[in-house]
Design an enzyme around this catalytic site. Structure first.
Site, mmCIF file in Angstrom:
data_model
loop_
_atom_site.group_PDB
_atom_site.id
_atom_site.type_symbol
_atom_site.label_atom_id
_atom_site.label_comp_id
_atom_site.label_asym_id
_atom_site.label_seq_id
_atom_site.Cartn_x
_atom_site.Cartn_y
_atom_site.Cartn_z
ATOM 1 N N SER A 271 -10.678 0.387 0.070
ATOM 2 C CA SER A 271 -9.595 0.819 1.972
ATOM 3 C C SER A 271 -8.627 1.740 2.145
ATOM 4 O O SER A 271 -7.855 1.849 1.130
ATOM 5 C CB SER A 271 -9.492 -0.985 2.242
ATOM 6 O OG SER A 271 -7.850 -1.386 1.956
ATOM 7 N N ASP A 272 -8.240 1.685 3.334
ATOM 8 C CA ASP A 272 -7.898 2.617 3.520
ATOM 9 C C ASP A 272 -6.105 1.569 3.403
ATOM 10 O O ASP A 272 -6.685 0.486 4.245
ATOM 11 C CB ASP A 272 -7.823 3.035 5.606
ATOM 12 C CG ASP A 272 -6.584 4.482 5.285
ATOM 13 O OD1 ASP A 272 -5.306 4.356 4.138
ATOM 14 O OD2 ASP A 272 -7.033 5.405 6.373
ATOM 15 N N TRP A 273 -4.978 2.021 4.517
ATOM 16 C CA TRP A 273 -3.847 0.940 3.834
ATOM 17 C C TRP A 273 -4.046 -0.374 5.224
ATOM 18 O O TRP A 273 -3.709 0.692 6.220
ATOM 19 C CB TRP A 273 -2.635 1.851 3.377
ATOM 20 C CG TRP A 273 -2.570 1.687 1.887
ATOM 21 C CD1 TRP A 273 -1.249 1.316 1.483
ATOM 22 C CD2 TRP A 273 -2.881 2.503 0.673
ATOM 23 N NE1 TRP A 273 -1.491 1.604 0.146
ATOM 24 C CE2 TRP A 273 -2.467 2.361 -0.285
ATOM 25 C CE3 TRP A 273 -4.394 2.828 1.170
ATOM 26 C CZ2 TRP A 273 -3.359 2.786 -1.397
ATOM 27 C CZ3 TRP A 273 -5.201 3.259 -0.040
ATOM 28 C CH2 TRP A 273 -4.579 3.220 -1.521
ATOM 29 N N GLY A 274 -4.133 -0.372 5.169
ATOM 30 C CA GLY A 274 -4.004 -2.003 6.200
ATOM 31 C C GLY A 274 -5.106 -1.948 6.911
ATOM 32 O O GLY A 274 -4.787 -2.254 7.778
#
Length: 740
Positions: A271-274
């Site tokens: 995932s991208d962060w968040g």
């Protein structure tokens, strides 16, 4: 823990463990046989390890334990996975549990040019050098995954992260990204391709819901991702923040259907962060490793604690209560272990190296080849370094560190040569005087802090300096501040910021012998273009920025860069902006890519809207002639390859490099098409007075369009046009072929 010792310890365990399972080989044989193109022995080891893991250990491997790492399994000697932001260098060490820097003394690195510069080289061989070098630095820093490169398409010049990507054309991005990945991964470090998919703006990136046709998705936005997987063999891919048709792209059917099934991607989706939003979707729709949820890290709150990530305790409970099958987590762990065997569990992996002369040389070579000469009236450039003249170097960008700011691509460079320093070192016989001229403020993520310096005083001082000079070099453009070339927000204006246009006008009034060097990762408006002698696109060039610019300004290196995206005259000439706010930036919840497949030069060519500077454009200090343009025959079958040949002659006075660009169009098509599309290119160096023959090969099957009625590619029969030139708007010859 020393990670090399950790690796040795794990292999000691594995040798003993694997021996216990030799007798069970037949049990696994049938299962292994269907795993095409994957090392069977490796898959056997992975399955064997999975059988030893508890459910809790498997789930723990699927989510973060810190800002940039995931858990290992200590009792089995399975290591943690450590990541670092890229793609232009290995980011400084971040604290375990917050976004502050750890303040290490040994995490400085070589900063390489931004990927827009790399794309502008049109040189895949340099892309391989880039990948090898940055991969070595990541390995030395004991990173397993480098979070880059990025291949999101340049759709609007306002996108704050365009500088991290490879331009507007999917073919160019595809050809440049593959060798970069090969170079990184030959070091036993995983490249992490980003951001999958349709993350083409920063404004409202967390929630914007993109509507785009299947045809545009497959012809424009997916090809570079596909090339990275199918040709590049990339080991990890990062999801994006945005939604596509109402579903967040980090856990989307596109991950399973296209990425993992159609393209047979066998790596890890991170995932991208968040960017993770739902446990069940994350479990079922392709996400393997969740990072950055909550962003505050391990706190006492349930919202942000790592065990409360979507793929942590909620995922564990869904498996335990039977809502999700354990085979789902097994698939994720299988991919993670495969990644580990390619990286930190590869016993042949070396140790890397960092901040060495070879890496600086690569950074400088890429920078000099990527610089694009846009205008050069009266041969303003090159400026002879032997002359005793006074050169006024004006502009904050002549001294500002461009490795700082920009968001996650910020770097802690061991050294960064400024343009002013590079010129001072090169022009020993000249008198170089400098004035700041304008000022921005410090780079702070997510907000703008204005400069405290007096703008009027800075401008007046610059005018005084310009009056004293024989030549004025104005270093302008953008920077890495918020709402400039920076993650988390888009630009709010197309023109030059910080009062540069007013300053430039007044400088021209007192000294007309002026050239402009633009330091940016984006196109800018140039209402002042006709008033200056020369313009050079200088990009963000990293550690060797000043030396590279001085090399080209002085003529030590002949510029050969070509624009990887179009410069529109005005913002509404850009396709995304032509259709108004619903196309860009949307209404805060939703946007529609109304230009469809007509992105960049496809739009300018097809709509006959003249750009300020076209895709593929770039001048040289010499002149080239492209002649004897031929194809090997007139009629082709779908399985054949078109061979285009031509002669490139250097009719000027210095050695230089030219990029032969081959575009293909179909004027009489049953579907909407761009006037022409790039299908091949070749960069060639030619000595003055000499010629070289260039050959460009195009597979006929690559002329197909995505047919939405059958959800597959279709190749039309009939007449096609072949365009050969050195820019999308400068075609030397048009040829016709027939596909039968």
């Amino acid at each position: 823990m020393n990670r090399q010792k950790h690796r040795i310890k794990f292999y000691g365990f594995l040798v003993v463990f694997y021996g216990l399972f030799v007798s069970n080989t037949e049990i696994y044989a049938q299962k292994i046989s269907v795993k095409s193109e994957i090392n069977q022995e490796l898959e056997f080891k992975i399955d064997s390890i999975i059988s030893l893991l508890t459910l809790e250990e498997k789930v723990a491997m699927c989510h973060a334990q810190s800002k940039f790492s995931t858990s290992g399994v200590g009792r089995l000697g399975i290591p943690e996975v450590w990541m670092s932001d890229g793609p232009h260098g290995v980011r400084g060490e971040i604290n375990w549990d917050n976004w502050g820097y750890a303040k290490w003394t040994n995490d400085s690195i070589t900063a390489f040019p931004a990927l827009t510069c790399l794309a502008a080289t049109f040189n895949p061989k340099l892309s391989k050098k880039y990948g090898v070098s940055i991969g070595e630095e990541a390995l030395y820093r004991e990173k397993d995954v480098l979070l880059g490169p990025g291949v999101n398409i340049y759709r609007t010049p306002l996108n704050g992260r365009n500088f991290e990507y490879m331009g507007e054309d999917p073919f160019l991005a595809s050809k440049m990204v593959v060798p970069y990945i090969h170079g990184v991964q030959q070091n036993g470090v995983a490249a992490c391709l980003k951001h999958y998919v349709l993350n083409n703006q920063e404004q409202w990136r967390e929630q914007i819901n993109v509507k785009v046709s299947d045809r545009a998705l497959n012809e424009i936005y997916l090809p570079a991702f596909k090339a990275a997987v199918v040709e590049g063999g990339v080991w990890s891919i990062m999801g994006a923040y945005n939604q596509f048709r109402g579903q967040h792209t980090t856990h989307h059917e596109l991950l399973n259907k296209i990425l993992k099934d159609d393209w047979a991607f066998d790596g890890v989706v991170i995932s991208d962060w968040g960017s993770t939003h739902n446990t069940k979707e994350a479990a079922l729709y392709g996400l393997d490793m969740e990072m950055g949820t909550g962003t505050d890290g391990l706190t006492s709150t349930k919202l942000n604690a790592y065990d409360n990530y979507y793929l942590a305790d909620p995922f564990l409970q869904m498996i335990k209560n039977g809502e999700l099958d354990e085979s789902i987590v097994d698939d994720k762990v299988r991919r993670i272990l495969r990644l580990m065997f390619r990286t930190n569990m590869d016993k042949s992996r070396g140790f890397g190296r960092i901040n060495n002369k070879e890496h600086l040389d690569v950074a400088r070579e890429i920078a000099t080849e990527g610089i694009v000469l846009l205008k050069n009236e009266n041969s303003f450039f090159p400026i002879d370094p032997t002359k005793k003249i006074t050169i006024a170097v004006i502009g904050e960008n002549a001294t500002r560190k461009m490795t700082l700011g920009g968001g996650s691509s910020e770097l802690k460079a061991k050294n960064e040569i400024s343009p002013l320093k590079g010129l001072q070192d090169k022009y020993k016989n000249a008198t170089i005087i400098h004035a700041m001229g304008y000022a921005s403020g410090p780079p702070v993520y997510g907000r703008v802090i204005d400069s405290e310096l007096d703008a009027e005083e800075l401008k007046n001082e610059a005018i005084k300096v310009a009056k004293k000079a024989d030549i004025v070099l104005f270093f302008g453009g953008l920077n890495k501040n918020y709402q400039q070339d920076c993650e988390g927000g888009d630009r709010i204006n197309f023109g030059l910021p910080f009062g540069q246009e007013t300053l430039l006008k007044e400088l021209i009034d007192v000294n007309k012998n002026i050239g402009v060097v633009l330091v940016s990762g984006n196109a800018v408006a140039m209402p002042w273009l006709s008033k200056v002698n020369a313009v050079m696109q200088g990009w963000y060039l990293g550690s060797e920025a000043g030396n590279a610019l001085a090399d080209v300004i002085s003529g030590t290196i002949n510029p050969s860069g070509k624009l990887p995206f179009s410069f529109p005259v005005q913002l509404t000439d850009n396709a995304a902006h032509h259709y108004g706010e619903i196309s860009y930036p949307g209404n805060g919840e939703y946007q529609e890519y109304k230009e469809d497949i007509l992105v960049g030069y496809r739009w300018h060519d097809t709509q006959k809207i003249k750009p300020l500077f076209a895709f593929g454009y770039g001048l040289s200090y010499t002149n080239f002639d492209i002649s004897d343009i031929n194809i090997d025959k007139k009629t082709y079958s779908p399985s054949e390859t078109i061979k285009v040949t031509c002669k490139v002659s250097n009719i000027g006075a210095v050695t230089g490099s030219e990029v032969v660009q081959v575009y293909v169009g179909k004027s009489k098509s049953k579907v909407k098409r761009a006037a022409k599309e790039l299908k091949g290119f070749e960069k060639v160096e030619v000595k003055e007075g000499s010629s070289k023959t260039v050959e460009v090969l195009i597979a006929v099957k690559d002329l197909a369009y995505y047919n939405e009625s059958i959800s597959d590619w279709s190749l039309e029969k009939g007449t096609y046009e072949i365009y050969v030139g050195n820019a999308s708007d400068n075609i030397s010859k048009k040829l016709k072929i027939n596909i039968k």
